[in-house]
Enzyme design. Structure first.
Site, mmCIF file in Angstrom:
data_model
loop_
_atom_site.group_PDB
_atom_site.id
_atom_site.type_symbol
_atom_site.label_atom_id
_atom_site.label_comp_id
_atom_site.label_asym_id
_atom_site.label_seq_id
_atom_site.Cartn_x
_atom_site.Cartn_y
_atom_site.Cartn_z
ATOM 1 N N ASP A 176 -33.102 -6.442 -63.425
ATOM 2 C CA ASP A 176 -33.547 -7.822 -63.603
ATOM 3 C C ASP A 176 -33.015 -8.697 -62.456
ATOM 4 O OD1 ASP A 176 -34.667 -10.042 -64.849
ATOM 5 O OD2 ASP A 176 -33.958 -9.468 -66.836
ATOM 6 N N ASP A 232 -42.452 -13.081 -68.367
ATOM 7 C CA ASP A 232 -42.219 -12.171 -69.499
ATOM 8 C C ASP A 232 -43.367 -12.262 -70.489
ATOM 9 O OD1 ASP A 232 -39.776 -11.834 -68.320
ATOM 10 O OD2 ASP A 232 -38.600 -12.380 -70.097
HETATM 11 C C1 GLA Z 1 -35.673 -11.120 -68.447
HETATM 12 C C2 GLA Z 1 -36.677 -9.987 -68.251
HETATM 13 C C3 GLA Z 1 -37.095 -9.426 -69.597
HETATM 14 C C4 GLA Z 1 -35.867 -8.946 -70.362
HETATM 15 C C5 GLA Z 1 -34.845 -10.069 -70.485
HETATM 16 C C6 GLA Z 1 -33.518 -9.563 -71.040
HETATM 17 O O1 GLA Z 1 -36.240 -12.232 -69.056
HETATM 18 O O2 GLA Z 1 -37.793 -10.437 -67.528
HETATM 19 O O3 GLA Z 1 -38.020 -8.371 -69.428
HETATM 20 O O4 GLA Z 1 -35.334 -7.822 -69.712
HETATM 21 O O5 GLA Z 1 -34.568 -10.652 -69.218
HETATM 22 O O6 GLA Z 1 -32.567 -10.570 -71.132
#
Ligand code: GLA
Length: 415
Positions: A156, A217
């Protein structure tokens, strides 16, 4: 022997980017984030908290319910698996209570089922949920993951400056490659850059990442899925140019079987992710999923399109009465002509099923030797059509229909 060891350590092979031979087709499996997020309350919610039991349960289901034999092979841990602090040797530590046997034991379990284990980290100082990130520890963390026999690493980009990512992600990828364990490397590098107005350098990204998240996301809502689809359509030339065996665009998790998408919407998501040549990482509760959704996730024709070995990403090529026609070149290729997967995606929300009539040549299906055509829902019903013929596709509102048009070396159309 010693000399060989020295040679292997300093050989440029091991410092070159992403020489891991993985993801020749888009990875398939299961990832905890969208459905189970950062639920760490095992006292009150033992079945749904982020714990070794959750991943063992999903591994069991992938095998027992027939997903594994169709290609779903990764069981992936996301955020919130760690203790809040590294140990005295600066190594990451899994939460003692929720992963009492440690990650290596979980990997052994997952491997014993013929599956692979993925894990999550961050290129910055912290993960998005605030756990220790890998910045400053790329080599230590990479060797920890290799020792634990991890097979995929999602990295990430929270708590990092997107401007520095062109430097950080390659360093982490090289650290992982140096372990010499093949670990599929999943990035969020372009997502953070495009969100802050930096134009991602996809050529570079594809050198260091097997898959990369482009856009925001996903969550369990149709409007969110529509946004992702629109992002892909708007950027399709750039994204298609960089997708291929070993390196794929990742529009985030598959939602079928959760709460927010109807069956039609879930079907449209799966079909479009297959047109995109994107990972199929489900985030749902495989212990508790309605049959129509599990049947959908196991549709062999849709999976075959997703996994087509040519690895070409499809594009949206026309709209007819608010029905989008997406086309992906697939195998077999005969001479210079491709076979195709065609997805009709109905954006209408008013009215019932719609029939769209499309002349094959108008969407690039122009082989004079004609096509064998079938629908992913009824592959046994095949017809033969030629470029000047029209195909009539029936498609439900907020739904999609996948038509497959295959060339056949032994098939000659007789006028
Ligand atoms: C980010 C990523 C997600 C997930 C969250 C976890 O938002 O884009 O896919 O992994 O972090 O905290």
């Amino acid at each position: 022997m010693l000399f060989l060891g020295f040679f292997l350590c300093v050989s440029p092979i091991f410092t070159r980017a992403l020489d891991n031979g993985l993801a020749l087709t888009p990875p398939m499996g299961w990832l905890s984030w969208e459905r189970f997020t950062c639920n760490i309350d095992c006292d009150n919610d033992p079945k749904n908290c982020i714990s070794e039991q959750l991943y063992m349960d999903m591994a069991d289901r992938l095998v027992a319910d027939g997903y594994k034999e169709l290609g779903y092979e990764y069981v992936n841990i996301d955020d919130c698996w760690m203790e809040r602090k590294r140990d005295s040797s600066n190594r990451l530590v899994p939460d003692h209570k929720r992963f009492p046997n440690g990650i290596k034991a979980l990997a052994d379990y997952v491997h014993s089922k013929g599956l692979k284990l993925g894990i999550y980290q961050d290129v910055g100082t912290n993960t998005c949920a605030g756990y220790p990130g890998s910045q400053g520890f790329y080599d230590i963390d990479a060797s920890t993951f290799a020792e634990w026999e991890i097979d995929m690493l999602k990295v990430d980009g929270c708590y990092a400056d997107p401007k520095d990512m062109d430097d950080m992600y390659p360093k982490y990828s090289i650290a992982v490659n140096k372990t010499s364990r093949p670990i599929l490397f999943s990035c969020e590098w372009p997502l953070y850059q495009q969100q802050t107005g930096i134009k991602p350098n996809y050529k570079e990204i594809a050198k260091y990442c097997n898959i990369w998240r482009n856009d925001h996301d996903i969550d369990d809502s149709w409007s969110n899925v529509l946004d992702v689809i629109d992002y892909y359509a708007a950027n399709q030339d750039e994204l298609a140019a960089v997708a291929g065996p070993g390196h794929w665009n990742d529009p985030d998790m598959i939602l079928a079987g959760n709460f927010g998408l109807s069956y039609e919407e879930a079907k449209a998501q799966l079909m479009l992710w297959s047109i995109f040549a994107s990972p199929l990482l489900m985030s749902n509760d495989l212990r508790n999923i309605e049959k129509q959704f599990s049947d959908l996730l196991k549709n062999k024709e849709i999976i075959a399109v997703n996994q087509d070995p040519l690895g070409k990403m499809g594009k949206r090529i026309k709209k007819i009465n608010n029905v989008e026609i997406w086309v992906r070149p697939i195998s077999p290729v005969v001479g210079s002509k491709y076979s195709f997967a065609v997805v009709a995606f109905n954006r209408n929300t008013l009215g019932g099923p719609q029939n769209v009539s499309v002349q094959l040549s108008s969407i690039g299906l122009d082989s004079a030797s004609c096509y064998i055509i079938y629908d992913s829902a009824t592959p046994e019903k095949k017809t033969k059509l030629c470029p000047k013929d029209n195909i009539v596709i029936k498609v439900n509102p907020s739904g999609a229909t996948m038509t497959i048009a295959k060339l056949n070396k032994n098939f000659f159309f007789k006028h």
